[in-house]
Design a protein around this motif. Structure first.
Motif, mmCIF file in Angstrom:
data_model
loop_
_atom_site.group_PDB
_atom_site.id
_atom_site.type_symbol
_atom_site.label_atom_id
_atom_site.label_comp_id
_atom_site.label_asym_id
_atom_site.label_seq_id
_atom_site.Cartn_x
_atom_site.Cartn_y
_atom_site.Cartn_z
ATOM 1 N N TYR A 66 39.711 14.814 10.305
ATOM 2 C CA TYR A 66 39.997 15.865 11.275
ATOM 3 C C TYR A 66 38.779 16.124 12.166
ATOM 4 O O TYR A 66 37.663 16.300 11.684
ATOM 5 C CB TYR A 66 40.389 17.155 10.566
ATOM 6 N N GLY A 67 39.010 16.143 13.479
ATOM 7 C CA GLY A 67 37.934 16.385 14.425
ATOM 8 C C GLY A 67 37.229 15.128 14.892
ATOM 9 O O GLY A 67 36.411 15.176 15.816
ATOM 10 N N GLY A 68 37.541 13.981 14.264
ATOM 11 C CA GLY A 68 36.927 12.711 14.663
ATOM 12 C C GLY A 68 37.825 11.932 15.604
ATOM 13 O O GLY A 68 39.040 12.130 15.638
ATOM 14 N N ARG A 69 37.233 11.012 16.333
ATOM 15 C CA ARG A 69 37.999 10.253 17.327
ATOM 16 C C ARG A 69 38.562 8.948 16.764
ATOM 17 O O ARG A 69 39.492 8.380 17.337
ATOM 18 C CB ARG A 69 37.103 9.937 18.532
ATOM 19 N N LEU A 70 38.018 8.456 15.634
ATOM 20 C CA LEU A 70 38.451 7.167 15.104
ATOM 21 C C LEU A 70 39.760 7.320 14.339
ATOM 22 O O LEU A 70 39.899 8.182 13.472
ATOM 23 C CB LEU A 70 37.377 6.575 14.192
ATOM 24 N N LYS A 71 40.718 6.439 14.635
ATOM 25 C CA LYS A 71 42.027 6.508 13.977
ATOM 26 C C LYS A 71 42.021 5.791 12.638
ATOM 27 O O LYS A 71 42.873 6.041 11.793
ATOM 28 C CB LYS A 71 43.097 5.913 14.890
ATOM 29 N N GLY A 72 41.066 4.861 12.433
ATOM 30 C CA GLY A 72 40.939 4.176 11.165
ATOM 31 C C GLY A 72 42.050 3.157 10.919
ATOM 32 O O GLY A 72 42.860 2.871 11.808
ATOM 33 N N PRO A 73 42.056 2.609 9.686
ATOM 34 C CA PRO A 73 41.161 2.996 8.596
ATOM 35 C C PRO A 73 39.743 2.447 8.777
ATOM 36 O O PRO A 73 39.567 1.298 9.190
ATOM 37 C CB PRO A 73 41.829 2.377 7.356
ATOM 38 N N VAL A 74 38.771 3.271 8.471
ATOM 39 C CA VAL A 74 37.383 2.874 8.577
ATOM 40 C C VAL A 74 36.575 3.589 7.496
ATOM 41 O O VAL A 74 36.840 4.751 7.186
ATOM 42 C CB VAL A 74 36.817 3.209 9.977
ATOM 43 N N GLN A 75 35.653 2.863 6.890
ATOM 44 C CA GLN A 75 34.777 3.495 5.915
ATOM 45 C C GLN A 75 33.651 4.214 6.651
ATOM 46 O O GLN A 75 33.045 3.678 7.584
ATOM 47 C CB GLN A 75 34.184 2.466 4.944
ATOM 48 N N VAL A 76 33.380 5.430 6.232
ATOM 49 C CA VAL A 76 32.352 6.243 6.882
ATOM 50 C C VAL A 76 30.972 5.745 6.472
ATOM 51 O O VAL A 76 30.675 5.611 5.282
ATOM 52 C CB VAL A 76 32.509 7.728 6.496
ATOM 53 N N ILE A 77 30.148 5.484 7.460
ATOM 54 C CA ILE A 77 28.761 5.061 7.223
ATOM 55 C C ILE A 77 27.860 6.156 7.791
ATOM 56 O O ILE A 77 27.842 6.394 9.006
ATOM 57 C CB ILE A 77 28.445 3.709 7.897
ATOM 58 N N GLU A 78 27.122 6.820 6.918
ATOM 59 C CA GLU A 78 26.306 7.962 7.344
ATOM 60 C C GLU A 78 25.373 7.617 8.498
ATOM 61 O O GLU A 78 25.225 8.395 9.451
ATOM 62 C CB GLU A 78 25.468 8.472 6.174
ATOM 63 N N ARG A 79 24.715 6.464 8.408
ATOM 64 C CA ARG A 79 23.698 6.121 9.406
ATOM 65 C C ARG A 79 24.317 5.688 10.741
ATOM 66 O O ARG A 79 23.641 5.730 11.757
ATOM 67 C CB ARG A 79 22.794 4.998 8.877
ATOM 68 N N SER A 80 25.562 5.266 10.689
ATOM 69 C CA SER A 80 26.197 4.725 11.899
ATOM 70 C C SER A 80 27.152 5.687 12.583
ATOM 71 O O SER A 80 27.265 5.687 13.807
ATOM 72 C CB SER A 80 26.952 3.433 11.561
ATOM 73 N N HIS A 81 27.853 6.484 11.798
ATOM 74 C CA HIS A 81 28.876 7.357 12.356
ATOM 75 C C HIS A 81 28.334 8.760 12.593
ATOM 76 O O HIS A 81 27.383 9.204 11.948
ATOM 77 C CB HIS A 81 30.086 7.427 11.427
ATOM 78 N N SER A 82 28.997 9.455 13.511
ATOM 79 C CA SER A 82 28.701 10.857 13.772
ATOM 80 C C SER A 82 29.924 11.687 13.432
ATOM 81 O O SER A 82 31.021 11.153 13.197
ATOM 82 C CB SER A 82 28.335 11.050 15.244
ATOM 83 N N ALA A 83 29.753 13.014 13.441
ATOM 84 C CA ALA A 83 30.893 13.893 13.207
ATOM 85 C C ALA A 83 31.944 13.718 14.295
ATOM 86 O O ALA A 83 33.140 13.871 14.042
ATOM 87 C CB ALA A 83 30.427 15.342 13.134
ATOM 88 N N ASP A 84 31.520 13.371 15.503
ATOM 89 C CA ASP A 84 32.480 13.115 16.583
ATOM 90 C C ASP A 84 33.330 11.880 16.285
ATOM 91 O O ASP A 84 34.464 11.775 16.732
ATOM 92 C CB ASP A 84 31.746 12.908 17.912
ATOM 93 N N ASP A 85 32.782 10.944 15.515
ATOM 94 C CA ASP A 85 33.521 9.730 15.160
ATOM 95 C C ASP A 85 34.545 9.986 14.060
ATOM 96 O O ASP A 85 35.702 9.572 14.163
ATOM 97 C CB ASP A 85 32.558 8.639 14.672
ATOM 98 N N VAL A 86 34.080 10.634 12.980
ATOM 99 C CA VAL A 86 34.884 10.683 11.757
ATOM 100 C C VAL A 86 35.186 12.095 11.258
ATOM 101 O O VAL A 86 35.911 12.252 10.277
ATOM 102 C CB VAL A 86 34.186 9.880 10.635
ATOM 103 N N GLY A 87 34.639 13.116 11.904
ATOM 104 C CA GLY A 87 34.813 14.482 11.417
ATOM 105 C C GLY A 87 33.638 14.903 10.555
ATOM 106 O O GLY A 87 32.960 14.065 9.952
ATOM 107 N N ASP A 88 33.390 16.204 10.483
ATOM 108 C CA ASP A 88 32.209 16.679 9.759
ATOM 109 C C ASP A 88 32.343 16.566 8.237
ATOM 110 O O ASP A 88 31.399 16.166 7.540
ATOM 111 C CB ASP A 88 31.846 18.112 10.167
ATOM 112 N N GLU A 89 33.521 16.893 7.701
ATOM 113 C CA GLU A 89 33.676 16.865 6.245
ATOM 114 C C GLU A 89 33.555 15.439 5.679
ATOM 115 O O GLU A 89 32.849 15.233 4.680
ATOM 116 C CB GLU A 89 35.000 17.514 5.854
ATOM 117 N N PRO A 90 34.205 14.428 6.270
ATOM 118 C CA PRO A 90 34.007 13.064 5.765
ATOM 119 C C PRO A 90 32.554 12.615 5.832
ATOM 120 O O PRO A 90 32.066 11.938 4.922
ATOM 121 C CB PRO A 90 34.892 12.209 6.686
ATOM 122 N N LEU A 91 31.853 13.008 6.887
ATOM 123 C CA LEU A 91 30.448 12.619 7.012
ATOM 124 C C LEU A 91 29.615 13.256 5.910
ATOM 125 O O LEU A 91 28.721 12.617 5.340
ATOM 126 C CB LEU A 91 29.919 13.030 8.385
#
Length: 329
Positions: A83-108
């Motif tokens: 929720y809140g991210g732009r990526l539709k996935g499926p994608v594994q969240v990578i802390e160093r690569s993704h931002s909250a804008d990508d995947v949402g704050d809670e997944p990050l």
């Protein structure tokens, strides 16, 4: 936006007027959850959801279950819609690569504890996680999503608010009627202080076991007593965060309640920084908000992390053990 006050009053003319719309919403939810699961993974699926909209403590609950399962030697992955991210996935969240804008704050935030996958279609996302080696899946906020077969469903509730006025959106805070939701639940997890837990348990004769827990600040060498702070939070109930800071002894000179998941723009943060300097205060926020901070502010803002403290950890351990043993058979 903060929830309207009439959602938490037992009698309200406005709630009564909106009840027909609530019935329509409830019927739509009932039709959705009645659909058969599209995917039954070969690994256990633990669902952490709620009946209320907004923050009830799901993220700390997911983190606690992740750590418990890892302690049992289980490779657990978390599924989120991002929720809140732009990526539709499926994608594994990578802390160093993704931002909250990508995947949402809670997944990050959760990605610091276990592999986390985001995707709009939870069945497709679950297949990706299982293919990547998941031995158990935690479904974050998927209680009303019929995409996956669920082996254990935990309904999380803020004990101080309970289920509000018991009405469905927009007449109340519920996604579906309490009775209907609890027919699919295995346990309720009420989060709050002991008096709140006691009042919640006494309010209704629940049809499933009620577990209890509190959110406790992590002691990380930080000294809060006497600390002058400007606190800000964009979570479901910011006042809970402010109350926690006060209980730790911090002197709250300014408390900025933001909308849940509100973007922390450079302009907003610069305003808060100016206010904090004028007050001689330290800026402080939640873990969830911290992952949305602009990079230039990450060293300027302190974080108060909290973790779940179970009233009876054995009860949830037993439930997880039963699910794991059943899957092994």
């Amino acid at each position: 936006m903060q929830p309207p006050g009439f959602w938490f009053r037992p009698r309200s003319v406005l709630a009564s007027l909106l009840s027909p719309l609530g019935a329509v919403y409830a019927a739509a939810t009932a039709r959705r959850v009645a659909q058969p699961a599209r995917y039954a993974p070969d690994v256990p699926v633990i669902c952490v959801g709620n009946l209320n909209i907004g923050g009830t403590g799901k993220t700390p609950t997911v983190i606690a279950l992740v750590q418990m399962l890892q302690g049992m030697g289980v490779a657990v992955h978390v599924l989120s819609r991002g929720y809140g991210g732009r990526l539709k996935g499926p994608v594994q969240v990578i802390e160093r690569s993704h931002s909250a804008d990508d995947v949402g704050d809670e997944p990050l935030l959760m990605a610091a504890f276990a592999p986390v996958w985001v995707g709009r279609d939870r069945a497709v996302t679950a297949r990706a996680a299982v293919a990547a080696g998941a031995e158990a899946l935690i479904l974050d906020d998927g209680f009303q999503d019929p995409a996956l077969r669920k082996d254990l469903s935990l309904v999380v509730v803020d004990a101080a608010l309970g289920f509000g006025n018991g009405r469905v959106l927009p007449a109340g805070p519920l996604r579906e009627p309490v009775a209907a939701g609890l027919r699919r639940a295995d346990m309720i997890l009420a989060i709050g202080a002991p008096p709140q837990i006691g009042a919640f348990r006494e309010s209704t004769a629940y049809t499933v076991p009620v577990l209890a827990a509190a959110l406790k600040p992590l002691q990380m060498g930080l000294s809060w007593p006497g600390q002058r702070v400007l606190a800000f939070a964009g979570i479901g109930r910011p006042e809970k965060f402010f109350a926690t800071l006060r209980a730790e002894g911090a002197v709250l000179l300014r408390a900025e309640a933001l909308s849940d998941h509100q973007p922390l723009s450079e302009a907003l943060m610069k305003r808060l920084e100016i206010e904090a300097k004028a007050l001689g205060a330290q800026m402080v926020t939640t873990e969830k908000d911290a992952v949305r901070l602009p990079r230039s502010f990450r060293q300027k803002v302190m974080t108060l992390p909290v973790r779940l403290d179970w009233e009876d950890e054995n009860a949830i351990r037993a439930a997880l053990g039963k699910v794991l043993a059943s899957d092994a058979r």
